[in-house]
Design a protein around this motif. Structure first.
Motif, PDB file in Angstrom:
ATOM      1  N   PHE A 147       0.842  -1.187   0.000  1.00 18.57           N
ATOM      2  CA  PHE A 147       0.000   0.000   0.000  1.00 18.57           C
ATOM      3  C   PHE A 147       0.884   1.246   0.000  1.00 18.57           C
ATOM      4  O   PHE A 147       1.866   1.324   0.736  1.00 18.57           O
ATOM      5  N   ASN A 148       0.506   2.223  -0.821  1.00 22.25           N
ATOM      6  CA  ASN A 148       1.138   3.529  -0.741  1.00 22.25           C
ATOM      7  C   ASN A 148       0.093   4.553  -0.278  1.00 22.25           C
ATOM      8  O   ASN A 148      -1.053   4.206   0.006  1.00 22.25           O
ATOM      9  N   GLU A 149       0.487   5.819  -0.213  1.00 20.87           N
ATOM     10  CA  GLU A 149      -0.418   6.843   0.297  1.00 20.87           C
ATOM     11  C   GLU A 149      -1.702   6.942  -0.524  1.00 20.87           C
ATOM     12  O   GLU A 149      -2.795   7.093   0.034  1.00 20.87           O
ATOM     13  N   GLU A 150      -1.578   6.836  -1.838  1.00 22.28           N
ATOM     14  CA  GLU A 150      -2.764   6.945  -2.688  1.00 22.28           C
ATOM     15  C   GLU A 150      -3.698   5.755  -2.476  1.00 22.28           C
ATOM     16  O   GLU A 150      -4.930   5.919  -2.442  1.00 22.28           O
ATOM     17  N   ASP A 151      -3.139   4.559  -2.309  1.00 18.70           N
ATOM     18  CA  ASP A 151      -3.970   3.374  -2.099  1.00 18.70           C
ATOM     19  C   ASP A 151      -4.874   3.550  -0.881  1.00 18.70           C
ATOM     20  O   ASP A 151      -6.073   3.255  -0.927  1.00 18.70           O
ATOM     21  N   ILE A 152      -4.291   4.032   0.223  1.00 13.43           N
ATOM     22  CA  ILE A 152      -5.058   4.146   1.463  1.00 13.43           C
ATOM     23  C   ILE A 152      -6.080   5.272   1.351  1.00 13.43           C
ATOM     24  O   ILE A 152      -7.220   5.139   1.822  1.00 13.43           O
ATOM     25  N   ALA A 153      -5.710   6.379   0.735  1.00  9.46           N
ATOM     26  CA  ALA A 153      -6.661   7.480   0.564  1.00  9.46           C
ATOM     27  C   ALA A 153      -7.870   7.017  -0.245  1.00  9.46           C
ATOM     28  O   ALA A 153      -9.023   7.300   0.119  1.00  9.46           O
ATOM     29  N   LYS A 154      -7.629   6.291  -1.321  1.00 13.83           N
ATOM     30  CA  LYS A 154      -8.735   5.794  -2.148  1.00 13.83           C
ATOM     31  C   LYS A 154      -9.573   4.763  -1.397  1.00 13.83           C
ATOM     32  O   LYS A 154     -10.797   4.737  -1.499  1.00 13.83           O
ATOM     33  N   LEU A 192      -5.464  12.498  -0.104  1.00 10.00           N
ATOM     34  CA  LEU A 192      -6.849  12.742   0.306  1.00 10.00           C
ATOM     35  C   LEU A 192      -7.419  13.937  -0.453  1.00 10.00           C
ATOM     36  O   LEU A 192      -8.565  13.917  -0.910  1.00 10.00           O
ATOM     37  N   ALA A 193      -6.592  14.982  -0.587  1.00 13.86           N
ATOM     38  CA  ALA A 193      -7.035  16.163  -1.320  1.00 13.86           C
ATOM     39  C   ALA A 193      -7.228  15.850  -2.802  1.00 13.86           C
ATOM     40  O   ALA A 193      -8.220  16.262  -3.424  1.00 13.86           O
ATOM     41  N   LYS A 194      -6.288  15.104  -3.393  1.00 15.03           N
ATOM     42  CA  LYS A 194      -6.368  14.771  -4.814  1.00 15.03           C
ATOM     43  C   LYS A 194      -7.626  13.972  -5.149  1.00 15.03           C
ATOM     44  O   LYS A 194      -8.202  14.121  -6.228  1.00 15.03           O
ATOM     45  N   HIS A 195      -8.047  13.143  -4.208  1.00 14.91           N
ATOM     46  CA  HIS A 195      -9.201  12.279  -4.469  1.00 14.91           C
ATOM     47  C   HIS A 195     -10.486  12.845  -3.873  1.00 14.91           C
ATOM     48  O   HIS A 195     -11.491  12.124  -3.774  1.00 14.91           O
ATOM     49  N   GLY A 196     -10.448  14.107  -3.488  1.00 15.15           N
ATOM     50  CA  GLY A 196     -11.664  14.791  -3.063  1.00 15.15           C
ATOM     51  C   GLY A 196     -12.244  14.307  -1.755  1.00 15.15           C
ATOM     52  O   GLY A 196     -13.449  14.443  -1.521  1.00 15.15           O
ATOM     53  N   GLY A 227     -12.231  18.130   3.843  1.00 17.57           N
ATOM     54  CA  GLY A 227     -13.238  19.105   4.227  1.00 17.57           C
ATOM     55  C   GLY A 227     -14.494  18.432   4.747  1.00 17.57           C
ATOM     56  O   GLY A 227     -14.465  17.354   5.338  1.00 17.57           O
ATOM     57  N   SER A 228     -15.639  19.045   4.489  1.00 16.96           N
ATOM     58  CA  SER A 228     -16.907  18.539   5.007  1.00 16.96           C
ATOM     59  C   SER A 228     -17.328  17.227   4.358  1.00 16.96           C
ATOM     60  O   SER A 228     -18.196  16.527   4.878  1.00 16.96           O
ATOM     61  N   VAL A 229     -16.725  16.861   3.214  1.00 20.07           N
ATOM     62  CA  VAL A 229     -17.061  15.594   2.570  1.00 20.07           C
ATOM     63  C   VAL A 229     -16.005  14.532   2.858  1.00 20.07           C
ATOM     64  O   VAL A 229     -16.073  13.423   2.327  1.00 20.07           O
ATOM     65  N   GLY A 230     -15.030  14.864   3.684  1.00 19.63           N
ATOM     66  CA  GLY A 230     -13.960  13.933   3.999  1.00 19.63           C
ATOM     67  C   GLY A 230     -14.163  13.264   5.333  1.00 19.63           C
ATOM     68  O   GLY A 230     -15.277  12.945   5.730  1.00 19.63           O
ATOM     69  N   MET A 231     -13.056  13.058   6.047  1.00 14.14           N
ATOM     70  CA  MET A 231     -13.142  12.371   7.332  1.00 14.14           C
ATOM     71  C   MET A 231     -12.423  13.172   8.406  1.00 14.14           C
ATOM     72  O   MET A 231     -11.554  13.996   8.123  1.00 14.14           O
ATOM     73  N   SER A 232     -12.797  12.935   9.642  1.00 12.90           N
ATOM     74  CA  SER A 232     -12.128  13.540  10.790  1.00 12.90           C
ATOM     75  C   SER A 232     -10.887  12.713  11.099  1.00 12.90           C
ATOM     76  O   SER A 232     -10.955  11.487  11.168  1.00 12.90           O
ATOM     77  N   THR A 233      -9.742  13.372  11.272  1.00 10.08           N
ATOM     78  CA  THR A 233      -8.500  12.653  11.527  1.00 10.08           C
ATOM     79  C   THR A 233      -7.918  13.079  12.866  1.00 10.08           C
ATOM     80  O   THR A 233      -8.029  14.233  13.284  1.00 10.08           O
ATOM     81  N   ALA A 277       1.532  23.207  -0.833  1.00 11.44           N
ATOM     82  CA  ALA A 277       1.235  23.314   0.598  1.00 11.44           C
ATOM     83  C   ALA A 277      -0.249  23.570   0.824  1.00 11.44           C
ATOM     84  O   ALA A 277      -0.860  23.011   1.745  1.00 11.44           O
ATOM     85  N   GLN A 278      -0.851  24.402  -0.010  1.00  9.00           N
ATOM     86  CA  GLN A 278      -2.263  24.735   0.153  1.00  9.00           C
ATOM     87  C   GLN A 278      -3.146  23.511  -0.059  1.00  9.00           C
ATOM     88  O   GLN A 278      -4.136  23.308   0.660  1.00  9.00           O
ATOM     89  N   GLU A 279      -2.796  22.658  -1.024  1.00 10.39           N
ATOM     90  CA  GLU A 279      -3.599  21.459  -1.271  1.00 10.39           C
ATOM     91  C   GLU A 279      -3.547  20.509  -0.083  1.00 10.39           C
ATOM     92  O   GLU A 279      -4.564  19.945   0.329  1.00 10.39           O
ATOM     93  N   ILE A 280      -2.356  20.308   0.483  1.00 10.35           N
ATOM     94  CA  ILE A 280      -2.229  19.436   1.650  1.00 10.35           C
ATOM     95  C   ILE A 280      -3.052  19.990   2.807  1.00 10.35           C
ATOM     96  O   ILE A 280      -3.735  19.252   3.521  1.00 10.35           O
ATOM     97  N   TYR A 281      -3.014  21.294   2.957  1.00 12.72           N
ATOM     98  CA  TYR A 281      -3.733  21.941   4.059  1.00 12.72           C
ATOM     99  C   TYR A 281      -5.242  21.736   3.950  1.00 12.72           C
ATOM    100  O   TYR A 281      -5.932  21.588   4.967  1.00 12.72           O
ATOM    101  N   THR A 282      -5.774  21.689   2.737  1.00 15.71           N
ATOM    102  CA  THR A 282      -7.220  21.514   2.583  1.00 15.71           C
ATOM    103  C   THR A 282      -7.696  20.195   3.186  1.00 15.71           C
ATOM    104  O   THR A 282      -8.831  20.099   3.657  1.00 15.71           O
TER     105      THR A 282
END
Length: 655
Positions: A256-263, A289-293, A296-302, A339-344
């Protein structure tokens, strides 16, 4: 100013200029410089021009400490961000006539890279360079990172050296038998895991996923969290341990890489996740997480489990990964995220962080400097043009750690009548004696009250408090604050006993305030409803749900909401359940139906019922089987629910 006192950065490499123009983080950090081999003491008046040798007429003796800190890698350039606090601490100690008046403390800096082998090698290299002088170094001050701390502890036992680690928090280091003569000034992560479990219960969450990297501290943190969850279940909290087990992943770059887990998290609608990642893996994970939308409010609490991430962690990691990208000719195109994308994706992240910088007019019990002044000086130094940035979470513990070491040696020499000559790599007594002195210390420091446990399973472990924090601001400039405190937590007394509650912010713009009370929930609340025992609270309905309610007849599956398969039923917020014997269901059913008259089903999880055979009928009270017609009755057809009387002149015997 002697040449070894490095305040001026090297010339900016080309990638730094490029990153400034494209990522807008020019002012986040100055150009990195190497501190390998630098000696800090802040007493230039006592030394020759080389800054290493004391002047011939000086009678003061050096107290040399090996100080490993990483200059790059998993936690970034911690060394560069900690040098300002180390300078301040060693200067205030060495210029205080009431602390070791006949000695000058020297910090011999070396790069540990947050790697086991590098940390052990760097310490051994310094000892080897002075192999002709037994006892040249008097103790190990560091390193940073837990694995390296354990590796160095193994190595220095050959030389009978005492060790104080200021920022090494792995629970495995608590074993005083396995890692002897080691004291830590930051609280162990097993206490952090306890706080995170209580935070999850505070919000009324029961379904939590987890992602870790391959480092031992990441793995042990998840193990500690699972142990706390198990204890909560034993105490009556309905935590879904099966969900955690099914949604616990390791980013290893192979499976698994970062993209695998985000998806995967998005596909499986994981709404709350424990993040046990170092910064160098955390940044690309939030990027994905940001790349795959899924933010924010449609994501998850971490919830960040490795709670030391600094305020400017995003800017530091983007810069470092930009540098690695430019130095690797095989890469194509720019790094994945700005940096801004990661922050979202990272905004609103929770952390159970160690308390950093108690800002108060009170005086430090050892150095006599006001706590507010210590913070103000560090802030001024770490945001200077030539500085490399700030790390508020680490810095307070380095200051208190060095003050503690100085006080321990002062007590050992002046009150207990010992001499530094006794530390010669052969004598086993000094490390034991210094260790016992530290365990008995109790003082007010810039990281709060400094006190230690004295029991083998928590031997010389720091008793501490934590800050419940949220990452709310993209910190790009030196001195910017990314984290905002919400309240305090102690394992002994619970929430808000030291710092009162502030508003908890959510991605949809709403807030939750837990009121003016403090402590633990009593009795504990259950999943689905946040704790409301604090007085005057509001906004409890604003807490995001941890379970996606897909609606009746559906469940949250691998690809989002899915129909419950035939033979099962579902309410939408729980996994589909199999129909019991005597009942059946079609695809997407919200309940199971009883078998019709004349039919039966003797197995669970079935999509239809079977007709009773000729000579038998089904029972309304038990449709899981068919019963034979009694004597004097018969049923020539299958699928019937009544037996017929025998006609006149006929009979039907028993079976």
């Amino acid at each position: 100013m002697p040449p070894w006192h490095r305040d001026l950065p090297m010339a900016a490499p080309p990638w730094f200029v490029f990153s400034c123009l494209t990522l807008f983080i020019c002012s986040a950090v100055a150009q990195d410089m190497s501190y390998e081999g630098v000696i800090l003491h802040e007493r230039y008046d006592l030394y020759k021009a080389n800054g290493v040798d004391l002047k011939d007429n000086v009678t003061i003796k050096p107290l040399r400490l090996i100080a490993n800190r990483p200059e790059s890698g998993a936690v970034g350039d911690a060394m560069g961000r900690l040098v300002p606090i180390l300078k301040q601490a060693v200067g205030q100690i060495n210029n205080n006539p009431s602390i070791l008046p006949d000695y000058v403390v020297e910090l011999h800096l070396t790069d540990s890279l947050c790697a086991n082998h590098k940390a052990a090698q760097s310490s051994l290299k310094l000892i080897w360079e002075h192999k002709s002088e037994d006892g040249y170094y008097k103790m190990q001050f560091g390193p940073l990172c837990s694995g390296p701390t354990g590796a160095v502890n193994d190595m220095i036992q050959v030389f009978n050296m005492f060790q104080v680690a200021t920022i090494s928090r792995g629970a495995f280091l608590s074993d005083g038998t396995r890692y002897p003569y080691l004291c830590r000034t930051s609280p162990s992560l097993q206490f952090v895991a306890d706080g995170i479990a209580h935070l999850v219960m505070l919000f009324g969450w029961s379904q939590v996923g987890a992602v870790q990297d391959t480092r031992s501290l990441s793995a042990s943190t998840v193990v500690e969290f699972k142990a706390r969850v198990k204890k909560a279940v034993e105490d009556g909290y309905e935590f879904d341990q099966d969900f955690l087990a099914a949604n616990h992943y390791t980013i290893d770059g192979k499976n698994f890489n970062e993209e695998d887990i985000a998806k995967t998290f998005k596909a499986k609608s994981v709404k709350v996740a424990l993040i046990a990642l170092y910064e160098d893996v955390g940044a690309p994970f939030y990027c994905q997480l940001a790349k795959h939308g899924y933010s924010g409010s449609v994501g998850m609490s971490t919830i960040l489990a490795l709670s030391w991430w600094g305020d400017s962690w995003i800017a530091e990691q983007v810069e470092e990964q930009q540098a690695n990208h430019n130095n690797d000719p095989t890469t194509v195109g720019p790094p994945a995220c700005s940096a801004q994308e990661i922050y979202t994706a990272a905004q609103y992240m929770f952390s159970m962080g160690q308390t950093a910088f108690l800002q108060s007019p009170q005086l430090h019990s050892i150095t006599g400097v006001s706590l507010q002044s210590i913070y103000d000086t560090y802030l001024s130094d770490c945001i200077a043009d030539t500085a490399e940035g700030c790390h508020f979470d680490f810095a307070a513990y380095d200051y208190d750690g060095l003050a503690l070491v100085a006080k321990a040696f002062h007590t050992w020499i002046y009150e207990d009548g010992h001499s530094l000559d006794e530390i010669d790599y052969v004598n086993v007594n000094p490390q034991k004696e210094l260790y016992e002195i530290v365990k008995g210390m109790n003082f007010l420091g810039v990281s709060g009250n400094v006190q230690f446990f004295d029991q083998i399973e928590l031997d010389c472990e720091r008793k501490g408090t934590f800050s419940v924090r949220q990452y709310m601001n993209l910190a790009l400039n030196k001195g910017d604050k990314g984290w905002e405190d919400s309240t305090s937590f102690t394992t002994a007394d619970g929430f808000a006993t030291i710092v009162e509650w502030k508003n908890i912010s959510w991605p949809d713009g709403t807030f939750t305030y837990f009121g003016t009370g403090s402590g633990f929930p009593n009795p504990p609340n259950q999943p689905g409803s946040p704790t409301e025992y604090f007085g005057g609270g509001y906004g409890f309905d604003n807490v995001p749900v941890d379970v996606i309610n897909c609606g009746s007849g559906k469940t949250s599956g691998q690809f989002g909401c899915e129909d419950c398969p035939a033979g099962t039923w579902g309410e939408g917020s729980k996994p589909c359940e199999a129909c019991i014997a005597g009942k059946f269901s079609e695809t997407g059913s919200m309940y199971c139906r009883t078998c019709p008259k004349g039919q039966y089903q003797n197995e669970s999880g079935q999509s239809a019922c079977n007709p009773c055979s000729a000579g038998t009928i089904s029972s309304e009270s038990d449709p899981s089987s068919c019963n034979p017609c009694p004597a004097g009755q018969h049923q020539p057809n299958e699928g019937e629910f009544e037996c017929l009387r025998c006609e006149v002149g006929q009979y039907q015997p028993d079976e």
